[in-house]
Design an enzyme around this catalytic site. Sequence first.
Site, PDB file in Angstrom:
ATOM      1  N   ASP B 204      -0.186  -1.398   3.772  1.00  0.00           N
ATOM      2  CA  ASP B 204       0.466  -0.492   2.793  1.00  0.00           C
ATOM      3  C   ASP B 204       0.225   0.975   2.634  1.00  0.00           C
ATOM      4  O   ASP B 204      -0.675   1.254   3.287  1.00  0.00           O
ATOM      5  CB  ASP B 204       0.140  -0.915   1.782  1.00  0.00           C
ATOM      6  CG  ASP B 204       1.365  -0.317  -0.085  1.00  0.00           C
ATOM      7  OD1 ASP B 204       2.499  -0.607  -0.074  1.00  0.00           O
ATOM      8  OD2 ASP B 204       0.750   0.439  -0.377  1.00  0.00           O
ATOM      9  N   GLU B 246       3.835   0.619   6.749  1.00  0.00           N
ATOM     10  CA  GLU B 246       4.732   1.201   5.430  1.00  0.00           C
ATOM     11  C   GLU B 246       4.784   3.060   6.005  1.00  0.00           C
ATOM     12  O   GLU B 246       3.393   2.936   5.953  1.00  0.00           O
ATOM     13  CB  GLU B 246       4.345   0.806   4.823  1.00  0.00           C
ATOM     14  CG  GLU B 246       5.999   0.983   3.413  1.00  0.00           C
ATOM     15  CD  GLU B 246       4.612   1.166   2.033  1.00  0.00           C
ATOM     16  OE1 GLU B 246       5.636   1.441   1.496  1.00  0.00           O
ATOM     17  OE2 GLU B 246       3.367   2.332   2.166  1.00  0.00           O
TER      18      GLU B 246
END
Lengths: 234, 546, 421
Positions: B204, B246
């Site tokens: 992330d 991401e």
Amino acid sequence: MRDMIVSELTQAMQELARGFAHFLPRLIVMLIIAFVGWVIAYILKVVLRAILRLAQFDKLSESAGAAHLLTQAALPSSTELLSRFGFWVAWLGFLLLGVSVLGIAGLQEHISNFFLFLPRLFVALVIVFFGLLAASFFSRAALLAAVNANLPSPRLLSLSIRTIIIVFVLSMVFEELGVGEQTMLVTFGTAFGAVMLGFAIAFGLGGQRLAQRFLERRFLPGTKEEKEDELPPL
Amino acid sequence: MTLNNDVLWYKDAVIYQVHVRSFYDKNGDGVGDFQGLAEKLDYLQDLGINAIWLMPFFPSPLRDDGYDIADYRSVHPAYGTLEDFQAFLAAAHERDIRVIIEMVLNHTSDQHPWFQESRSSPDNPRRDWYVWGATDTGYKGTRIIFVDTEMSNWAWDPVSKSYYWHRFFSHQPDLNYDNPSVREEMWNVMKFWLEMGVDGFRLDAVPYLVEREGTSCENLPETHAILKELRSKLDEQFPGRMLLAEANQWPADLRPYFGDGDEFHMAFHFPLMPRMFMGLKLEDRKPITEILQQTPEIPAGCQWCMFLRNHDELTLEMVTDAERDYMYDMYAEEKSMRLNVGIRRRLAPLLDNDRRRIELMNGMLMSLPGTPIIYYGDEIGMGDNIDLGDRNGVRTPMQWTGGWNGGFSAAEPEKLSLPLILHPVYGYPAVNVLAQKRSEHSLLSWMQHIVSVRRSTPVFGSGTIEFLYPANHRILAYVRQLGKETILVVNNLSGAAQAVELDLRQYKGNILIEMSGRNIFPRVGDLPYLLTMGPYQFYWFRLRRI
Amino acid sequence: MAEESVLRDDFLRQLISVGEVDILVGLATHNNAKTVGPVVKAIQAGILTYFPRERAAIINADGGSRDGTPDLVTRVSIDDARPAGNLRTLRTLHSISTHYGNGPSGSALRTILAAAELLRAKACAVISPESVNIEPDWISRLLRPIYNENFDLVLPLYRRHKFEGLLMRNVIYPMTRSLYGCRIREPYATEFGFSGRLGSDFVNRDIWSHEMARSGPELPLTVAAMTGGYRLYQSFLGTKAPMDRGSNDLVPALRHTVGALFWSLQPNFAVWSASPNSQPVPTVGPESEVALEPVRVNRKRLRDAFLTGVAELDPVFRSILSPSTLAELQQIAGRSEDDFRYPAELWVKTVYEFAVSYHKSVMSRDHIIQALAPLYRGRMFSFLAENRNGSAEDIEHNIETLCGEFERLRPYLLKMWNGGE
């Protein structure tokens, strides 16, 4: 003597009567033919008129400018004119047919000549009609163009064009009718040559500047023109 | 373990993104759990997917839906135990389904013991694990991501009387990656899960790991160095596992995250997704072809990750102002549908529940180069609830049946973590798995079919793409090729029937075989290949020379 | 008569690719390479600025240019096969071209209208390839009222010199206004916008076999809008570009405007014979902005043309004009240059009598139109003399008076129209 005269008279009378008796049926036939012909021609006229109206021939001739020509010549409308023409040609044909029934010597030949001549006459009439139309149209077109282009003597130009066309049309007509072919040819040639010579001289002398201007405008696009008066109209 | 040994498995995968909390509640406490997820693996196997991406399930105060992690080595008690997770993992692997989990590297929850220690005293050994500042003026050039909620990237900590750095919510302090012990500890965390058997991580917020004064603090070379280090350790110790980045960036800025095939295996293609929606609304292929023209080549072992919708808002950061305004006006008329720089809606409502458009979008998702991700619920056309705050509107419980709680949980409805959708069109009585399973023509059945067609060939996952540019700009057409296999894809982006002439001269002599119904189309000749397309119709043709 | 197809096959294929559009801009060209480049650039900029989201197409109907005009037009296309550098646009912009054949220039508009109908364009504009002073916002000014406010025909208003466009101000404006009841300043325009509704009504009318519609269908389009219950609008565009001289020659100009107007009278008899009162039309911008700087005009030539006309065309005028009007014309022709006046009433009677003669086809209709040229020049001479030192208001007042005359004499037109002469 008297008897002889009487018998001769009687004989003559008899012959006359015989001749008359011989002739009378033909006359009746002729009259019948004439009458029937009239009826047929009348029907033809009505039918022709209906067809032309249906085809809006008036409008056609109107836009060709023929209607105006006819009005000027105090003639009925082109539809009426054509249908009447058809009527007369048809009836005349029947009349002549009737006359030929009478069996009068010599007449036969003339009548058959007439029938041979009829199509030519018709063609000639058509040529005259359209020739006059063309003469009127083109002369007016020339007149307007000349006025709007500020050319000298517009009317003379217009008249010349009309004359040339009419002379040309007449020569065609006479040729068609076979009347004085040679004479007409010579007359036309002379007239045409004279007009052309006239033009040549007129243009040569008077149109020098015009021609020069035309050529300049055509081939020297850079040449400034006097155009101030032409305010953009739109 | 029955998994095959294909180290490039992610290239041919079809990934299913799921939130444990919202999928299936086995123990009846109102919150989805791993036992429930394991029970629904058969459903996922039927759907045809072969990888699952789990959203964060770690212990967390859940102030950012689990992205605020308080313990990296455990499972949130509401979802079950670590044993439950292991059982689920084994069951998934039995079905040849890989499992990708979230790894939030950039920050922790402010409830994490590390942060508690760090803030406790400037002398604490963990003080240096976070980014502290005496003022809130450092790193001025850095943008704020959650513009709707945060005013600054610095937050005041009353305990230690200083400011700490956070790129996301203020309750998510950023870890200090300049500290080697942080890096070491995070690798240990990853190792913990890798040893357990997970097949990959979605990392992330990777662009934000390192801060440097005078920069935007995004995509820094130092960040890439850290990521490369992680990758080399992964390859060394756990070959065949996958890292997915991401990073919501332009394709050209994303490219460095693949390195020379030595950084990430996969990365999300963020700019493409809004443009697919845009192209559909404009009935014009231009936005799609343009972004793909601008997409750089990536190393052979790398792969793009494609998605239509996910747990976040439909992000509009990677579009121009005019495009963003257009997207807002077309897809989020109501202000409440907008969040941050995006639109918080699900696929079906975005497409007006138009089956043809839903199919077309999924068809493009499955046929454009990359690995597709299906967001849970979108395979049955679930709706959203924009009255729920933040992004919770797109995270409502899965609708299994038309019965009690939509078959999601036996708990009292009041106890559910999020309420079910009750909308007359999208609500669980109308939209649910059970009903759709029973119909051959349901969206779910169609999805099963298209996934199976997609998986019938490796061309879609690994093949090259070449765009055809037919004069009719409503038609998006491309040729996918891998080895001897060639597939022609033609999409009609318009709601009206279209005629299109395709220049297929280089494939002259081939016969077209439509892949869904296996019907034969005329042979390609010298003339342009004329196709007529129904509204929003698409074709996948296998080209065969017989 | 079998319907000939207006659209060539290759053009049809291009249209299929363009598909349905919201905005269409038509461009009729013929060897306009010198000026068309900046014009299409401005059109493109206008579309991208004012209609970035709408589906748009530029349609070029070309009369067989040999200077590469169509290439210049199609070059402004924006599509993904040829990325347009730094131009960031939402969607594809098509610019396509077709050769409309060797027909008269009206075929170009017909082609554009037919394309607009096939593409179901909501709002269309026609732009002259010679309008070098075009600004991108012309696109907005011509199309917005149609696209956003449901108007059907947007006609331009220009800033003009006071002696420019006199045919418009002396015949076309007052006559359309008094007969059709719409106060449209430029009923014949080289730039205008029209709705898909009006366009497809007009293109499907049974008029295209007529020479008049084929050579100059712009004015008939305006008349169709005026008489068909469509909503008209006027938009100020700024200074009018000086037009190519060819299209500004008097006789062709008369044919396209006066001829078309005369021609429109017959099918619309029911409208104008019902004596409509003229109504103002919604307008944005100044209605008549005029520039006053002096221009050099050779007025003498205007008068000469008039005098020659009256003298030489007498036999023609006899057929067209009533004896009293002709007598009056001859009378003013006899006056000296300083006394020369062509009064408004006589001018209106002249125009009306020409219109009636045109209706009755007293001769070739084209000849009737040509015959008006010298008289128009006479009227110009008079107008220039009257307004030489006039201010904008004076000129406006004079035009208003002329409009009054046209309205007042409408019964005269009606009487002659119905008269059996």
